[in-house]
Design an enzyme around this catalytic site. Structure first.
Site, PDB file in Angstrom:
ATOM      1  N   GLN A 531       2.018 -28.330  60.940  1.00 55.21           N
ATOM      2  CA  GLN A 531       2.117 -26.904  61.729  1.00 55.21           C
ATOM      3  C   GLN A 531       3.509 -26.554  62.134  1.00 55.21           C
ATOM      4  OE1 GLN A 531      -0.171 -25.671  62.548  1.00 55.21           O
ATOM      5  NE2 GLN A 531      -2.411 -26.541  62.272  1.00 55.21           N
ATOM      6  N   GLU A 581      -8.505 -32.417  50.804  1.00 60.04           N
ATOM      7  CA  GLU A 581      -6.756 -31.525  50.621  1.00 60.04           C
ATOM      8  C   GLU A 581      -6.449 -30.890  49.736  1.00 60.04           C
ATOM      9  OE1 GLU A 581      -4.569 -29.633  52.970  1.00 60.04           O
ATOM     10  OE2 GLU A 581      -4.018 -29.578  50.573  1.00 60.04           O
ATOM     11  N   ASP A 680     -10.186 -27.730  60.127  1.00 61.39           N
ATOM     12  CA  ASP A 680      -9.039 -26.904  60.129  1.00 61.39           C
ATOM     13  C   ASP A 680      -8.494 -26.318  59.047  1.00 61.39           C
ATOM     14  OD1 ASP A 680      -6.688 -26.050  61.315  1.00 61.39           O
ATOM     15  OD2 ASP A 680      -5.536 -28.312  61.575  1.00 61.39           O
ATOM     16  N   CYS A 708      -6.685 -20.784  63.162  1.00 63.28           N
ATOM     17  CA  CYS A 708      -5.648 -20.367  63.299  1.00 63.28           C
ATOM     18  C   CYS A 708      -6.159 -18.891  63.003  1.00 63.28           C
ATOM     19  CB  CYS A 708      -4.123 -20.601  62.220  1.00 63.28           C
ATOM     20  SG  CYS A 708      -4.728 -20.332  61.055  1.00 63.28           S
TER      21      CYS A 708
HETATM   22  C1  LIG Z   1      -4.347 -24.908  58.470  1.00 62.16           C
HETATM   23  S1  LIG Z   1      -4.012 -26.401  57.292  1.00 62.16           S
HETATM   24  C2  LIG Z   1      -4.226 -27.400  58.145  1.00 62.16           C
HETATM   25  C3  LIG Z   1      -3.679 -28.605  58.098  1.00 62.16           C
HETATM   26  C4  LIG Z   1      -3.496 -30.104  58.701  1.00 62.16           C
HETATM   27  N1  LIG Z   1      -4.897 -30.416  59.282  1.00 62.16           N
HETATM   28  C5  LIG Z   1      -2.547 -30.274  59.493  1.00 62.16           C
HETATM   29  O1  LIG Z   1      -2.473 -29.424  60.841  1.00 62.16           O
HETATM   30  O2  LIG Z   1      -1.052 -30.335  59.557  1.00 62.16           O
HETATM   31  C6  LIG Z   1      -4.772 -25.792  56.494  1.00 62.16           C
HETATM   32  C7  LIG Z   1      -4.734 -26.607  54.620  1.00 62.16           C
HETATM   33  O3  LIG Z   1      -6.208 -26.903  53.894  1.00 62.16           O
HETATM   34  C8  LIG Z   1      -6.006 -26.468  52.909  1.00 62.16           C
HETATM   35  N2  LIG Z   1      -6.763 -25.873  51.781  1.00 62.16           N
HETATM   36  C9  LIG Z   1      -6.995 -24.678  51.602  1.00 62.16           C
HETATM   37  N3  LIG Z   1      -8.141 -23.784  51.581  1.00 62.16           N
HETATM   38  C10 LIG Z   1      -8.579 -25.499  50.971  1.00 62.16           C
HETATM   39  C11 LIG Z   1     -10.023 -25.848  50.517  1.00 62.16           C
HETATM   40  N4  LIG Z   1     -10.279 -25.165  49.902  1.00 62.16           N
HETATM   41  N5  LIG Z   1      -9.802 -26.946  50.379  1.00 62.16           N
HETATM   42  C12 LIG Z   1      -9.308 -28.084  50.765  1.00 62.16           C
HETATM   43  N6  LIG Z   1      -8.373 -27.586  51.302  1.00 62.16           N
HETATM   44  C13 LIG Z   1      -7.762 -26.341  52.048  1.00 62.16           C
HETATM   45  C14 LIG Z   1      -4.198 -25.619  53.012  1.00 62.16           C
HETATM   46  O4  LIG Z   1      -3.804 -26.734  51.523  1.00 62.16           O
HETATM   47  C15 LIG Z   1      -3.375 -26.128  54.213  1.00 62.16           C
HETATM   48  O5  LIG Z   1      -3.409 -27.842  53.515  1.00 62.16           O
END
Ligand SMILES: C[S@@+](CC[C@H](N)C(=O)[O-])C[C@H]1O[C@@H](n2cnc3c(N)ncnc32)[C@H](O)[C@@H]1O
Length: 785
Positions: A531, A581, A680, A708
């Site tokens: 973040q 992830e 998230d 977000c």
């Molecule tokens: C908004 S970030 C949130 C990360 C974590 N919860 C944080 O607050 O630091 C979204 C995360 O989802 C991962 N992501 C995107 N698409 C995904 C998917 N289809 N399956 C699993 N993870 C995914 C991205 O790599 C990213 O790390």
């Protein structure tokens, strides 16, 4: 606790209406039991509020009260449905269109003919406005010798006063399509260029007469139902005659990046809270529309009328502890300013709309002074570099982007004036494209680059931390590189009295920095998500933990877990965490973070959530609901960790799933009484398969959704919270997504396919401001069933 202001403080038209102006008969007015449309719902709400406001008027002894400005400004729903109303002529609502009066704010009841007409023309204006194109600010060289009619030979020097942009061209056209179109229209020109994906094309004419004729033919011409517009290409040598440069009128980086910066922070929070409230209303409207015929509306939809149409209570907005200089990650583009100056900063608009101008990050209050300083060191370096900056239009060049990532000290919450004092570590990542370059030349440039950053950091006052310097080699069209894009660690020379030694300041073999949340240390690799506002993220995660129903017998799924921040900060409050992830570096960061913080009840799975969510739920939740589940013993967790590889990729999980479906034998996994998911996802929201898995697993009762992008939260919540159809899939026969279909409409279509399952209901929501001065805001919603 968190500092939050209540949504009840939102200004509303009704609240502003002086009570004395509302007639006493309002309190006895009928209220629609179930509104027929979204807009009726709004009217119903207003009536209710009016009712509340007029209680005192009932007690008035004035026999001739002043008629209210709201009298007969809404249609009577009883009269409309039944053709009569027991209040007869004294009804405060209009009996038919003829009786209807305009509201004091000059609008019409939205359910009336005049209201609908006004809405339609308002939409038309809105659409028109959306079509309106801002300034084209193309500051890159865009033509080459192959772009002329007949091609070749003419060179690349153009008189920009004879150049024009054509706006509103079909995005799928390429240069050849544009040239064919110009020929068909009889337009003569010297060069023509169009890139697929852009709505802007570029034309250069031979002389003033050709230009005049061309403009006459093309301006306003209809192409694929859009009217062509001719705009000036912003010349790089605009100011050569000493004339006042019109750049002064153009958008600044501050306006492009921090559009709310001129509002007070309190006003920004109000604006964001109001926009999240709109999202909650949107969810209610869509859930009502998506509810299958013959099924009663969910209780929360019916109750929404009590809270102004919101799908659940909006508890307020949590402020960011730091309002200025809070961003711990900034991506600076390379390019040219509107005056043609080589610049490291922010793009002023969208490339597809013809904007490539880059301006320095001056007065962007969300950026730290440190990040700006590094951008300016890089800019000075590029001015002397022998290698060119990236040209987006021609997709060539070398230097593309500078990312500055900052890691903060533990426990330091600096104030706005001193935001930079929180920064302990800095990672610089320079994106380049080494295609068609000379290796030796590149090596020399990298050496010079490292020297420039090291010297610049040392010469700054106070000196800047510089922990890691890494180069990312990316050939793609846009600067968004895949996570597995090659990285190269550059040694940072140690400067000792001006002598640079051939030795790095750190014996790093890995590129990473550290940040701190809730007294935990997080190791972050260059492409892992973290973040951007660390201290506000801490509040966000605490809220998610407080809302999720956690305890020692809880299994917590941290879906889209990044470097493990949510799961690890909540691990001490649950039996076990499973993080999912897809970014491999983020997953190895998460594993490392668990280790360095001495946390042993977390397990991280590197996979797309859509590939494993269903299998994981099956695997960990295969005891019947009535059976007593027990939290895992240390032994169980050890077994768990030793079998980590067993399900550490989607293929293996699929195998496990097959095994589960053929053999009903009991899983050896520790079982839990309570199961919670905190999701998230990135801006596009959750994949439909993840939604389906969460929705259809009966043991998952609590879901905290962090987003977000509130638009996609609403879309996903439509699918999670709408009652199931009897026959799933039937209604969707022959359905194909329309390209202009909105996310909510698409979610309503998907909801029809949802297998029979108990829907979730929205319980409460909160806005969390992670991005002061910008339009963005995190939204958190608790869903349960
Ligand atoms: C908004 S970030 C949130 C990360 C974590 N919860 C944080 O607050 O630091 C979204 C995360 O989802 C991962 N992501 C995107 N698409 C995904 C998917 N289809 N399956 C699993 N993870 C995914 C991205 O790599 C990213 O790390």
């Amino acid at each position: 606790m968190t500092s939050s202001s209540s949504v009840d403080e939102l200004p509303s038209a009704a609240a502003e209406t002086p009570t004395s102006q509302i007639p006493s008969d309002i309190t006895s007015a009928p209220v629609d039991p179930i509104p027929a449309s979204d807009d009726v719902e709004a009217v119903g709400e207003k009536r209710k509020r009016e009712d509340e406001n007029t209680t005192n008027n009932l007690e008035s002894s004035d026999p001739n009260p002043t008629p209210s400005p709201w009298f007969k400004t809404s249609l009577c729903s009883y009269f409309r449905r039944q053709g009569s109303c027991s209040h007869g002529a004294t009804c405060k609502y209009a009996h038919g269109e003829k009786e209807l009066r305009q509201k004091p704010d000059n609008t019409w009841d939205p359910t009336s003919e005049r209201g609908k007409k006004a809405k339609m023309s308002e939409n038309a204006v809105k659409e028109e406005e959306e079509e309106e194109v801002g300034d084209v600010m193309f500051t890159e060289e865009m033509m080459d010798e192959n772009d002329g009619e007949g091609g070749g030979g003419e060179g690349v020097v153009h008189d920009l006063s004879l150049s024009k942009c054509l706006v509103h061209l079909p995005t799928k056209w390429q240069s050849d399509d544009l040239k064919t179109f110009l020929r068909e229209q009889g337009v003569e020109y010297k060069f023509a260029k169009k890139r697929r994906g852009m709505m802007v094309g570029f034309l250069t004419f031979e002389n003033a007469e050709q230009l005049k004729n061309g403009v006459e033919i093309l301006e306003g011409k209809n192409v694929n139902n859009k009217s062509l517009k001719i705009a000036d290409v912003l010349p790089r040598t605009f100011d050569k005659n000493g004339a006042k440069n019109p750049a002064a009128k153009l958008k600044s980086a501050r306006e492009a990046v921090t559009p709310l910066a001129d509002l007070s922070y309190a006003d920004q929070l109000e604006q964001k809270k109001a926009s999240i409230a709109q999202m909650l209303k949107k969810l209610t409207r869509n859930a009502r529309k998506a509810c299958p015929n013959g099924k009663s509306l969910p209780e929360w939809v019916l109750q929404s009328r009590e809270i102004g149409g919101l799908s659940c209570k909006l508890e307020g907005i949590i402020e960011s502890p730091l309002v200025n200089g809070y961003r711990n990650k900034c991506e600076f583009s390379t390019g040219y300013s509107v005056e043609g100056k080589l610049t490291v900063g922010f793009m002023l608009g969208n490339f597809s709309a013809g904007v490539t101008a880059v301006e320095e990050a001056v007065n962007c209050p969300n950026i730290s002074k440190l990040a700006c300083r590094y951008a300016s060191i890089f800019q000075s370096f590029l001015e002397k570099s022998r290698l060119p900056v990236w040209n987006r239009f021609k997709s060539c060049g070398f230097w593309r982007q500078l990312t500055v990532r900052e890691g903060s000290k533990p426990g330091v919450v600096s104030n706005d004036e001193d935001a930079d004092s929180r920064i302990a570590e800095v990672l610089l990542m320079v994106q380049v494209c080494t295609k068609d370059t000379d290796e030796a030349e590149v090596a020399t440039e990298f050496e010079e680059l490292a020297k420039a950053f090291a010297e610049g950091a040392k010469a700054s006052s106070p000196p800047l931390p510089l922990t890691v310097l890494v180069v990312q080699d990316h050939v793609g069209i846009s600067n968004v590189a895949p996570p597995d894009c090659p990285l190269r660690l550059l040694p940072i020379p140690v400067s000792d009295n001006g002598t640079h030694q051939d030795q790095s300041t750190n014996v790093l073999t890995e590129a990473r920095i550290h940040d701190h949340i809730n007294n935990l240390r997080f190791s972050i690799s260059p492409t892992a998500f973290f973040q951007v506002n660390t201290c506000a993220a801490e509040k966000l995660y605490s809220l998610a933990g407080d809302w999720a129903d956690l305890g020692p017998d809880t299994l917590l799924f941290d879906v889209c877990c990044g470097t493990g921040t949510i799961g690890l900060t909540l691990a001490h409050r649950v039996g076990m965490v499973i993080g999912i992830e897809m970014n491999a570096s983020a997953v190895s960061d998460a594993e490392r973070n668990a280790k360095i913080n001495g946390i042993s009840n977390c397990k991280f799975i590197c996979s797309k959530a859509e590939d494993v969510m269903s299998s994981l739920l099956t695997e960990y939740l295969d005891v019947s609901e009535t059976e007593e589940a027990k939290p895992p013993s240390d032994d169980d967790l050890d077994k768990q960790n030793s079998s980590a590889e067993e399900i550490s990729n989607s293929e293996d999980v699929q195998k496990t799933e097959q095994k589960n479906s053929s053999e009903p034998e009991r899983s050896t996994k520790p079982q839990f009484k309570n199961v919670v998911a905190i999701v998230d996802p990135p801006r596009p929201g959750l994949h439909p398969d993840v939604i389906k898995a969460l929705r259809t697993h009966p043991r998952l009762k609590t879901l905290v959704y962090i987003s977000c992008n509130p638009e996609t939260l609403v879309a996903n919540a439509i699918e999670l919270c709408t009652p199931s159809f009897e026959k799933t899939g039937q209604e969707n026969k022959g359905y194909r997504r329309q390209s202009r279909m909105g996310t909510a409409a698409l979610a309503r279509h998907r909801a029809k396919k949802m297998p029979a399952s108990e829907p979730f209901k929205p319980v409460k929501a909160m806005a969390v401001d992670l991005f002061p001065h910008t339009d963005h805001c995190e939204m958190v919603m608790l869903l349960n069933r």
